[in-house]
Write a protein that holds these residues in place. Structure first.
Motif, PDB file in Angstrom:
ATOM      1  N   ASN A  32     -37.467  -4.906 -52.687  1.00 16.03           N
ATOM      2  CA  ASN A  32     -36.743  -6.173 -52.756  1.00 16.03           C
ATOM      3  C   ASN A  32     -36.418  -6.567 -54.191  1.00 16.03           C
ATOM      4  N   VAL A  33     -37.324  -6.302 -55.124  1.00 10.86           N
ATOM      5  CA  VAL A  33     -37.084  -6.630 -56.530  1.00 10.86           C
ATOM      6  C   VAL A  33     -35.943  -5.775 -57.080  1.00 10.86           C
ATOM      7  N   ALA A  34     -35.935  -4.494 -56.763  1.00 13.43           N
ATOM      8  CA  ALA A  34     -34.858  -3.608 -57.241  1.00 13.43           C
ATOM      9  C   ALA A  34     -33.508  -4.062 -56.688  1.00 13.43           C
ATOM     10  N   GLU A  35     -33.466  -4.448 -55.416  1.00 15.61           N
ATOM     11  CA  GLU A  35     -32.218  -4.934 -54.821  1.00 15.61           C
ATOM     12  C   GLU A  35     -31.787  -6.255 -55.447  1.00 15.61           C
ATOM     13  N   ALA A  36     -32.740  -7.153 -55.710  1.00 14.82           N
ATOM     14  CA  ALA A  36     -32.418  -8.439 -56.328  1.00 14.82           C
ATOM     15  C   ALA A  36     -31.879  -8.244 -57.744  1.00 14.82           C
ATOM     16  N   TRP A  37     -32.471  -7.311 -58.490  1.00 16.62           N
ATOM     17  CA  TRP A  37     -31.980  -7.013 -59.846  1.00 16.62           C
ATOM     18  C   TRP A  37     -30.519  -6.555 -59.777  1.00 16.62           C
ATOM     19  N   ALA A  38     -30.228  -5.617 -58.890  1.00 12.26           N
ATOM     20  CA  ALA A  38     -28.864  -5.089 -58.770  1.00 12.26           C
ATOM     21  C   ALA A  38     -27.885  -6.195 -58.372  1.00 12.26           C
ATOM     22  N   LYS A  39     -28.296  -7.057 -57.463  1.00 15.35           N
ATOM     23  CA  LYS A  39     -27.419  -8.126 -56.981  1.00 15.35           C
ATOM     24  C   LYS A  39     -27.156  -9.174 -58.061  1.00 15.35           C
ATOM     25  N   GLY A  42     -25.306  -7.686 -61.601  1.00 20.47           N
ATOM     26  CA  GLY A  42     -23.920  -7.257 -61.489  1.00 20.47           C
ATOM     27  C   GLY A  42     -23.688  -5.858 -62.032  1.00 20.47           C
ATOM     28  N   ASN A  43     -22.437  -5.406 -61.892  1.00 24.01           N
ATOM     29  CA  ASN A  43     -22.085  -4.035 -62.281  1.00 24.01           C
ATOM     30  C   ASN A  43     -22.237  -3.770 -63.774  1.00 24.01           C
ATOM     31  N   GLY A  44     -21.937  -4.751 -64.613  1.00 23.57           N
ATOM     32  CA  GLY A  44     -22.018  -4.550 -66.062  1.00 23.57           C
ATOM     33  C   GLY A  44     -23.393  -4.116 -66.513  1.00 23.57           C
ATOM     34  N   VAL A  45     -24.429  -4.781 -66.019  1.00 20.52           N
ATOM     35  CA  VAL A  45     -25.797  -4.451 -66.397  1.00 20.52           C
ATOM     36  C   VAL A  45     -26.286  -3.247 -65.603  1.00 20.52           C
ATOM     37  N   ASN A  46     -25.918  -3.156 -64.331  1.00 20.73           N
ATOM     38  CA  ASN A  46     -26.391  -2.049 -63.495  1.00 20.73           C
ATOM     39  C   ASN A  46     -25.922  -0.689 -63.994  1.00 20.73           C
ATOM     40  N   ASN A  47     -24.762  -0.641 -64.641  1.00 18.68           N
ATOM     41  CA  ASN A  47     -24.285   0.631 -65.181  1.00 18.68           C
ATOM     42  C   ASN A  47     -25.208   1.172 -66.273  1.00 18.68           C
ATOM     43  N   VAL A  52     -35.907   0.534 -62.377  1.00 26.53           N
ATOM     44  CA  VAL A  52     -36.483  -0.786 -62.142  1.00 26.53           C
ATOM     45  C   VAL A  52     -37.786  -0.567 -61.382  1.00 26.53           C
ATOM     46  N   ASN A  53     -38.908  -0.906 -62.020  1.00 27.73           N
ATOM     47  CA  ASN A  53     -40.228  -0.703 -61.398  1.00 27.73           C
ATOM     48  C   ASN A  53     -41.036  -1.986 -61.452  1.00 27.73           C
ATOM     49  N   LEU A  54     -41.690  -2.303 -60.340  1.00 25.30           N
ATOM     50  CA  LEU A  54     -42.586  -3.448 -60.275  1.00 25.30           C
ATOM     51  C   LEU A  54     -44.011  -2.924 -60.229  1.00 25.30           C
ATOM     52  N   GLU A  55     -44.803  -3.304 -61.226  1.00 30.14           N
ATOM     53  CA  GLU A  55     -46.217  -2.940 -61.271  1.00 30.14           C
ATOM     54  C   GLU A  55     -47.011  -4.226 -61.408  1.00 30.14           C
ATOM     55  N   ARG A  56     -47.806  -4.508 -60.388  1.00 29.28           N
ATOM     56  CA  ARG A  56     -48.539  -5.772 -60.266  1.00 29.28           C
ATOM     57  C   ARG A  56     -47.533  -6.912 -60.345  1.00 29.28           C
ATOM     58  N   GLU A  57     -47.619  -7.762 -61.355  1.00 29.11           N
ATOM     59  CA  GLU A  57     -46.679  -8.885 -61.469  1.00 29.11           C
ATOM     60  C   GLU A  57     -45.716  -8.693 -62.632  1.00 29.11           C
ATOM     61  N   ASN A  84     -37.127 -14.525 -59.050  1.00 29.22           N
ATOM     62  CA  ASN A  84     -38.105 -15.128 -58.149  1.00 29.22           C
ATOM     63  C   ASN A  84     -37.437 -16.053 -57.129  1.00 29.22           C
ATOM     64  N   GLU A  85     -36.400 -16.785 -57.552  1.00 28.98           N
ATOM     65  CA  GLU A  85     -35.660 -17.633 -56.612  1.00 28.98           C
ATOM     66  C   GLU A  85     -34.954 -16.787 -55.564  1.00 28.98           C
ATOM     67  N   GLU A  86     -34.381 -15.679 -55.989  1.00 31.32           N
ATOM     68  CA  GLU A  86     -33.691 -14.775 -55.056  1.00 31.32           C
ATOM     69  C   GLU A  86     -34.667 -14.185 -54.047  1.00 31.32           C
ATOM     70  N   LEU A  87     -35.880 -13.877 -54.497  1.00 31.35           N
ATOM     71  CA  LEU A  87     -36.887 -13.277 -53.625  1.00 31.35           C
ATOM     72  C   LEU A  87     -37.581 -14.311 -52.739  1.00 31.35           C
ATOM     73  N   GLY A  88     -37.494 -15.579 -53.101  1.00 29.21           N
ATOM     74  CA  GLY A  88     -38.086 -16.627 -52.295  1.00 29.21           C
ATOM     75  C   GLY A  88     -39.567 -16.846 -52.539  1.00 29.21           C
ATOM     76  N   LYS A  89     -40.148 -16.131 -53.481  1.00 26.41           N
ATOM     77  CA  LYS A  89     -41.551 -16.334 -53.850  1.00 26.41           C
ATOM     78  C   LYS A  89     -41.760 -15.812 -55.259  1.00 26.41           C
ATOM     79  N   GLU A  90     -42.850 -16.229 -55.873  1.00 24.71           N
ATOM     80  CA  GLU A  90     -43.103 -15.843 -57.254  1.00 24.71           C
ATOM     81  C   GLU A  90     -43.829 -14.512 -57.298  1.00 24.71           C
ATOM     82  N   ILE A  91     -43.054 -13.458 -57.450  1.00 28.05           N
ATOM     83  CA  ILE A  91     -43.590 -12.101 -57.508  1.00 28.05           C
ATOM     84  C   ILE A  91     -43.701 -11.640 -58.962  1.00 28.05           C
TER      85      ILE A  91
END
Length: 98
Positions: A32-39, A42-47, A52-57, A84-91
């Motif tokens: 979910n974090v990787a998808e939220a980052w991509a969304k 945008g394309n400018g940063v994603n290129n 994108v890795n989540l380890e603990r917090e 965190n707003e996109e994910l709906g919780k503080e991850i």
């Protein structure tokens, strides 16, 4: 063999119970974090995003552009808040750009 439950429950509740029973929430958070980052980025940063890795917090983002990395470093707190707003919780508590 698993117990059969005769009462009717919604699919949402059944999936939530399945995730909790099999301890899958950490893996789902990573996806979910990787998808939220991509969304959100945008394309400018994603290129220029290579990983994108989540380890603990802590979210580790690898970028191929040092200029972009420097630009994004000025807005780390805002990026963490938006994700965190996109994910709906503080991850995410910390963001590391490499």
């Amino acid at each position: 063999m698993a117990k059969r439950n005769n009462e009717h429950i919604s699919i949402q509740d059944a999936l939530k119970e399945f995730v909790e029973t099999n301890k899958l929430q950490k893996g789902l958070n990573k996806v979910n974090v990787a998808e939220a980052w991509a969304k959100l980025m945008g394309n400018g940063v994603n290129n220029y995003t290579t990983a994108v890795n989540l380890e603990r917090e802590t979210l580790h983002v690898q970028l191929s552009s040092s200029v972009l990395r420097e630009e994004l470093s000025y807005g780390k707190e805002k990026i963490i808040t938006m994700l965190n707003e996109e994910l709906g919780k503080e991850i995410i508590k910390k963001l590391i750009l490499r």
